[in-house]
Design a protein around this motif. Structure first.
Motif, mmCIF file in Angstrom:
data_model
loop_
_atom_site.group_PDB
_atom_site.id
_atom_site.type_symbol
_atom_site.label_atom_id
_atom_site.label_comp_id
_atom_site.label_asym_id
_atom_site.label_seq_id
_atom_site.Cartn_x
_atom_site.Cartn_y
_atom_site.Cartn_z
ATOM 1 N N ILE A 88 10.296 3.218 42.651
ATOM 2 C CA ILE A 88 11.212 4.328 42.361
ATOM 3 C C ILE A 88 10.411 5.420 41.664
ATOM 4 N N LEU A 89 10.363 6.580 42.276
ATOM 5 C CA LEU A 89 9.601 7.695 41.715
ATOM 6 C C LEU A 89 10.512 8.542 40.828
ATOM 7 N N GLY A 90 10.223 8.541 39.544
ATOM 8 C CA GLY A 90 10.982 9.347 38.588
ATOM 9 C C GLY A 90 10.103 10.425 37.978
ATOM 10 N N PRO A 91 10.554 11.050 36.875
ATOM 11 C CA PRO A 91 9.772 12.118 36.249
ATOM 12 C C PRO A 91 8.363 11.698 35.856
ATOM 13 N N LYS A 92 8.161 10.437 35.495
ATOM 14 C CA LYS A 92 6.819 10.014 35.079
ATOM 15 C C LYS A 92 5.863 9.912 36.264
ATOM 16 N N ASP A 93 6.391 9.907 37.485
ATOM 17 C CA ASP A 93 5.562 9.787 38.678
ATOM 18 C C ASP A 93 5.330 11.115 39.376
ATOM 19 N N LEU A 94 6.089 12.149 38.986
ATOM 20 C CA LEU A 94 6.076 13.412 39.702
ATOM 21 C C LEU A 94 5.656 14.550 38.792
ATOM 22 N N ALA A 95 5.008 15.529 39.395
ATOM 23 C CA ALA A 95 4.693 16.757 38.669
ATOM 24 C C ALA A 95 5.930 17.645 38.623
ATOM 25 N N THR A 96 5.885 18.683 37.793
ATOM 26 C CA THR A 96 7.053 19.564 37.671
ATOM 27 C C THR A 96 7.341 20.316 38.958
ATOM 28 N N SER A 97 6.345 20.443 39.839
ATOM 29 C CA SER A 97 6.578 21.104 41.130
ATOM 30 C C SER A 97 7.281 20.182 42.122
ATOM 31 N N GLY A 98 7.347 18.877 41.831
ATOM 32 C CA GLY A 98 8.010 17.913 42.692
ATOM 33 C C GLY A 98 7.069 17.027 43.475
ATOM 34 N N LYS A 99 5.788 17.348 43.532
ATOM 35 C CA LYS A 99 4.851 16.514 44.285
ATOM 36 C C LYS A 99 4.397 15.340 43.425
ATOM 37 N N ALA A 100 3.884 14.297 44.089
ATOM 38 C CA ALA A 100 3.449 13.095 43.383
ATOM 39 C C ALA A 100 2.176 13.378 42.592
ATOM 40 N N LEU A 101 2.110 12.789 41.398
ATOM 41 C CA LEU A 101 0.912 12.923 40.579
ATOM 42 C C LEU A 101 -0.232 12.123 41.170
ATOM 43 N N GLY A 102 -1.435 12.443 40.726
ATOM 44 C CA GLY A 102 -2.595 11.727 41.235
ATOM 45 C C GLY A 102 -2.532 10.245 40.921
ATOM 46 N N SER A 103 -2.010 9.880 39.753
ATOM 47 C CA SER A 103 -1.908 8.470 39.407
ATOM 48 C C SER A 103 -0.940 7.746 40.335
ATOM 49 N N THR A 104 0.112 8.436 40.747
ATOM 50 C CA THR A 104 1.071 7.837 41.686
ATOM 51 C C THR A 104 0.425 7.611 43.043
ATOM 52 N N VAL A 105 -0.353 8.595 43.482
ATOM 53 C CA VAL A 105 -1.060 8.456 44.759
ATOM 54 C C VAL A 105 -2.083 7.335 44.685
ATOM 55 N N ALA A 106 -2.814 7.261 43.558
ATOM 56 C CA ALA A 106 -3.828 6.223 43.416
ATOM 57 C C ALA A 106 -3.194 4.836 43.390
ATOM 58 N N ARG A 107 -2.051 4.725 42.743
ATOM 59 C CA ARG A 107 -1.373 3.423 42.708
ATOM 60 C C ARG A 107 -0.979 2.978 44.115
ATOM 61 N N LYS A 108 -0.429 3.890 44.892
ATOM 62 C CA LYS A 108 -0.022 3.535 46.245
ATOM 63 C C LYS A 108 -1.227 3.129 47.084
ATOM 64 N N ARG A 109 -2.319 3.870 46.964
ATOM 65 C CA ARG A 109 -3.522 3.553 47.738
ATOM 66 C C ARG A 109 -4.096 2.208 47.306
ATOM 67 N N ALA A 110 -4.093 1.947 46.013
ATOM 68 C CA ALA A 110 -4.629 0.670 45.531
ATOM 69 C C ALA A 110 -3.793 -0.501 46.044
ATOM 70 N N LEU A 111 -2.474 -0.353 46.011
ATOM 71 C CA LEU A 111 -1.605 -1.426 46.480
ATOM 72 C C LEU A 111 -1.729 -1.623 47.983
ATOM 73 N N GLU A 112 -1.856 -0.553 48.723
ATOM 74 C CA GLU A 112 -2.033 -0.682 50.171
ATOM 75 C C GLU A 112 -3.369 -1.317 50.492
ATOM 76 N N ALA A 113 -4.402 -1.017 49.644
ATOM 77 C CA ALA A 113 -5.697 -1.647 49.870
ATOM 78 C C ALA A 113 -5.653 -3.145 49.633
ATOM 79 N N MET A 114 -4.673 -3.588 48.828
ATOM 80 C CA MET A 114 -4.491 -5.014 48.586
ATOM 81 C C MET A 114 -3.680 -5.684 49.688
ATOM 82 N N GLY A 115 -3.216 -4.926 50.695
ATOM 83 C CA GLY A 115 -2.474 -5.500 51.797
ATOM 84 C C GLY A 115 -0.973 -5.417 51.676
ATOM 85 N N PHE A 116 -0.455 -4.636 50.715
ATOM 86 C CA PHE A 116 0.990 -4.506 50.553
ATOM 87 C C PHE A 116 1.511 -3.332 51.376
#
Length: 945
Positions: free
Chosen positions: A873-901
């Protein structure tokens, strides 16, 4: 004169001789009457028997009042000149000329008169005054002669000589009042010898017998005289009773004199009269039209400690009507009264400032000191007035001031008004340096507090102050001790023995220590980074209840820097006071809020309710904040613990007014950094570090609305080879993380290359940069060049080797470990956890086995896990004020996908809408369909059957 001058005077020849005799003995004003005229009968005088008053007053000195009177008023036809045209010549022509000329011409004409003519003018003026005084007109001729003798007496001895036993026995009420008043007016010093003088005793005793004959003005004069002489006769209670009974017969001026006398009167005995006079004064305020009356009432109320806002507001309105007629001494009295009671009136003070703009050069040194002190105390001293109007006049008259008292007060007033006029302070320091030995405790505490922020420019002056402080330490009051410790601490004076002696003296006078003094002491010790052993027992839990909210915040901020003085009980009590005050009338200022946020960071306080109140006031605060104040506050918010920071981010996303205020302040900060480059083109390192810190704070709070201009500024700074080739700084790594977090890939790549070129990267830096590579590119290889040290392989390790979050506490001026890598999304009690609970219940109803709020590989916390499928669930802590995903959110998704999820991200707004509309299960079926490959066979069957 054609009109009847003395209607009650004797009409017989003998009576006329008596009147003549009472003046002729001293060669004073001699009123003579035609023996043919019977005034009491009301007969009209014939032209040849007109009543005339001839002045034969013998003056040894010229009377300025008479000269002014002669220059401004029409001279009477009965005042004869020395003209040679005949005995009937008068000054009528001169009078007509005077009335049509200005004051300068009038003064010229007056000074051209001979001494005899000026004496005649004095006589005429005295005659007119006497004709206007009905009390004098009713006097017996013998009493009138005594009255004149009393009025012209120039010493106390002369007045007492006139008060023989026989003479006092024959005096009426007017003579007695005049005698008492003249003695009080002419007397200076101790009144002990007066009380032993039999003439004075006879006078006082006779006055007590005549109390019932006194008129209101006479009662006022008697009371004033007794207070001035500090003499309390046995009949004084009777006089006080007469005051109270006849209070409605007194004029506004009489009431002002009564209140002024009561200010020096024993309060227990005059309380009833004080209340009656104040009640009557409220009805008589319209009578106070003259500047002297208004100034007298204001100063009297101040001395009586009557802090009546409505009464002072009415006085201010009355003063506004006649401000042009106020002398500078009257203005000083009004300012002093308002300042002493901490009352202000914006309209009146605006007009007073305008008067000062015109008349400042005419002020005496003492008036300049008092005006500056009063305006600074009431925060009514604008910088333009103090810097451009008062400062030049003060500097021109520096040698006329009382040294050191006046100069110390001036320095403190300017410091209190936060106007640091360098030229004036340099002159003050130069003069005071040679007068340090003449300073008392009050002067030392004032000047130390005033020069604290510019101590570096006056080292020798502070050395002399330290020596003299140690020598006179026992004379300091608790307030002066607190102010001195605070001043030396702010100045950064490094002298542990000085603080030890000051604190030892504080502990001796601890019982007299005010709660606010304690806060000043704590701040001074924290700034000096010194804590003497005697100060370890300084804190008292009961002290907190006497502090206001601002002082509580300052005390907490000082305690956060003095951990060895920490007291949990005191800390809890102080926080309780802040929470209570923040919900009432008190409102934060930017500096207060910045201090509070820094305390929450350093002491790791979980004050969610207090933080919510603070955020609610931020839009108002930021509209008038300074750049320095905002950057302190912004940096503190970025360093809050994860749960508190999430609350800040939610408020920023929710509140449009707050976002607008922050955007304006961020832009001002960027402009301030740009101006640093313009001011110092040869050294861009300070500007680069300031820009990196601002970028880091923005990234930590997910602010990217106008951060592009900041990124452009940093790219411009990076064009300077001096910046790139400088020694490695921690902010290079932090800047790489911040730029990746906000999505500025170009800047992030540039910073990565600078870091890779450095030879002194620590192992921790290498690990931190591995996450930055994920922000920029999935493989993290496109931005790297030759890699002789194998750094590329270290940065491109498997995601499972990413470092844990560093939660170590650092100061507000250093960079936290949590900045270098993605947020770990720790569980919170905010809105996101509630949404997770709703989804979990919906999945239970759908018969789908799952786990909620779990960690993958001990690093990444996810909201829902269904085998190899993950819902985030992407909330304010995951998003920038412009509405796009923060770099940490993108990195988390990439890391989890690299683990096969298989990862599916859902915006919190979608979940809220689905919960409200009752379509949450339909939303979940849609999301699970997109991650079907990550579900087990059983889950797929349940999902798609």
């Amino acid at each position: 004169m054609a009109k009847h001058a003395f209607p009650s005077a004797p009409t017989t020849h003998r009576g006329c001789l008596a009147w003549r005799r009472c003046f002729s003995s001293e060669q004073r004003l001699v009123p003579t009457f035609s023996s043919e005229l019977d005034i009491s009968s009301g007969a009209q005088p014939a032209p040849q028997s007109t009543c005339k008053v001839h002045g034969v007053l013998v003056q040894r000195r010229r009377d300025p009042a008479a000269a002014r009177w002669l220059g401004k008023r029409t001279l009477k036809a009965t005042l004869q000149l020395k003209q040679q045209d005949g005995p009937t010549a008068t000054l009528a022509g001169v009078s007509d000329e005077l009335s049509s000329t200005d004051e300068g011409a009038q003064n010229s004409i007056v000074t051209s008169l001979s001494l005899r003519q000026q004496r005649q003018a004095v006589a005429e003026r005295k005659a007119e005054e006497m004709m206007e005084n009905q009390d004098l007109l009713e006097l017996h001729p013998d009493r009138l002669a005594v009255q004149q003798d009393l009025l012209t007496a120039s010493s106390v001895g002369r007045v007492l000589a006139l008060c023989s036993a026989e003479e006092v026995a024959q005096m009426d009420a007017i003579n007695l009042v005049t005698a008492c008043h003249r003695i009080a007016k002419l007397h200076h010093g101790s009144s002990a010898f007066l009380k032993e003088n039999p003439h004075f005793e006879w006078l006082i005793d006779r006055t007590g017998q005549k109390l019932q004959d006194l008129k209101p003005r006479g009662m006022v004069h008697i009371f004033w005289a007794l207070v001035k002489l500090e003499h309390w006769p046995s009949w004084l209670p009777e006089l006080m009773t007469l005051f109270t009974i006849n209070i409605d017969t007194f004029t506004g001026r009489d009431l002002s004199v009564i209140l002024g006398a009561l200010a020096k009167f024993p309060k227990a005995e005059g309380s009833e009269l004080k209340e009656a006079a104040l009640a009557e004064l409220r009805f008589r305020l319209p009578q106070l039209q003259g500047p002297t009356d208004i100034a007298c009432v204001a100063s009297s109320l101040c001395r009586l400690h009557v802090r009546d806002e409505q009464l002072f507001a009415a006085l201010a309105i009355s003063a506004q009507r006649s401000i042009a007629d106020f002398s500078m001494s009257d203005i000083v009295s009004v300012l002093w009264a308002f300042a002493s009671l901490n009352l202000t009136h914006s309209e009146l003070f605006a007009e007073i400032r305008q008067v000062l703009h015109r008349e400042a050069e005419n002020c005496s040194p003492k008036e300049l000191t008092q005006i500056t002190w009063a305006l600074s105390r009431l925060k009514e001293a604008d910088e333009d007035l103090l810097r451009h109007v008062m400062a030049p006049v003060i500097r021109a008259k520096l040698l006329e001031f009382e040294v050191p008292r006046d100069l110390c007060t001036l320095a403190f007033a300017y410091s209190n008004a936060r106007v640091m006029e360098e030229g004036l302070f340099s002159d003050l320091a130069h003069i005071l340096s040679s007068k340090v030995r003449l300073m008392n405790a009050h002067d030392i505490s004032s000047v130390v507090a005033a020069f604290a922020t510019i101590e570096y420019a006056h080292k020798s002056f502070f050395k002399a102050l330290k020596r003299h402080t140690k020598a006179t330490l026992q004379t300091f009051t608790p307030l002066q001790l607190a102010r001195t410790i605070h001043g030396f601490g702010i100045a950064g004076v490094d002298d542990p023995s000085l603080y030890r002696k000051l604190c030892d003296e504080v502990m001796k006078k601890r019982e007299q220590l005010h709660a606010k003094n304690l806060v000043e002491i704590l701040i001074g010790l924290a700034e000096a980074e010194v804590l003497p052993e005697s100060a370890l027992t300084l804190l008292n839990v009961d002290t907190a209840k006497w502090l206001d909210a601002k002082s509580c915040i300052q005390a907490l901020h000082a305690l956060s820097r003095l951990p060895q003085l920490g007291s949990e009980a005191f800390q809890k009590e102080v926080l309780k006071v802040i929470r209570k005050k923040a919900q009432g009338w008190w409102r934060f200022e930017v500096e207060d809020l910045a201090d509070l946020i820094e305390v929450m960071v350093v002491l790791n306080l979980q004050e969610m309710f207090l933080l919510k109140l603070s955020l609610g006031q931020m839009p108002r605060l930021l509209r008038n904040s300074t750049t320095t104040g905002f950057l302190r506050l912004w940096g503190g918010l970025s360093e809050l613990p994860a749960i508190a920071k999430e609350q800040v981010q939610e408020e920023i996303h929710r509140n449009q007014h707050l976002r607008n205020a922050i955007a304006s302040c961020i832009q001002q900060g960027i402009e301030a950094i740009a101006s640093m480059i313009e001011d110092n083109d040869s050294n861009t390192q300070p500007a680069m570090k300031a820009a990196a810190e601002l970028m880091l704070a923005c990234a930590s709070l997910g602010w990217d609305t106008n951060a592009q201009s900041l990124a452009d500024l940093i790219m411009t700074l990076l064009e300077d080879e001096n910046v790139k080739s400088g020694p490695h700084e921690a902010w290079w790594v932090s800047l790489a993380w911040a730029s990746g977090e906000l999505g500025f890939e170009e800047l992030s790549k540039t910073c990565l290359k600078i870091c890779l070129d450095s030879k002194d990267l620590s192992e921790e830096d290498r690990r931190r940069l591995s996450t930055v590579a994920l922000f920029v590119n999935e493989a993290g290889t496109d931005c790297f060049g030759p890699d002789p040290d194998g750094l590329r392989e270290a940065l491109c390790e498997a995601p499972g080797n990413f470092p844990q979050e560093d939660t170590s506490s650092t100061s507000s001026r250093s960079f936290k470990g949590s900045y270098w890598h993605p947020e770990m999304h720790s569980s919170s009690k905010g809105s996101s956890s509630e949404k997770v609970d709703h989804i979990s219940r919906a999945l239970v109803e759908m018969n789908l086995p799952h786990e909620k709020t779990v960690k993958i590989a001990g690093l990444h916390e996810v909201d829902i896990r269904l085998e190899r499928a993950l819902l985030l669930i992407l909330g304010p802590k995951d998003l920038a004020t412009s509405g796009k995903a923060l770099g940490s959110t993108v990195a988390r998704k990439r890391a989890l996908e690299a683990m096969g999820f298989m990862v599916k991200e859902i915006y919190v707004q979608e979940v809220e809408l689905a919960i409200t509309s009752g379509s949450l299960q339909e939303l979940l079926w849609t999301c699970l369909a997109e991650v079907g490959d990550g579900l087990s066979d059983g889950q797929k069957g349940l999902t798609f059957k």
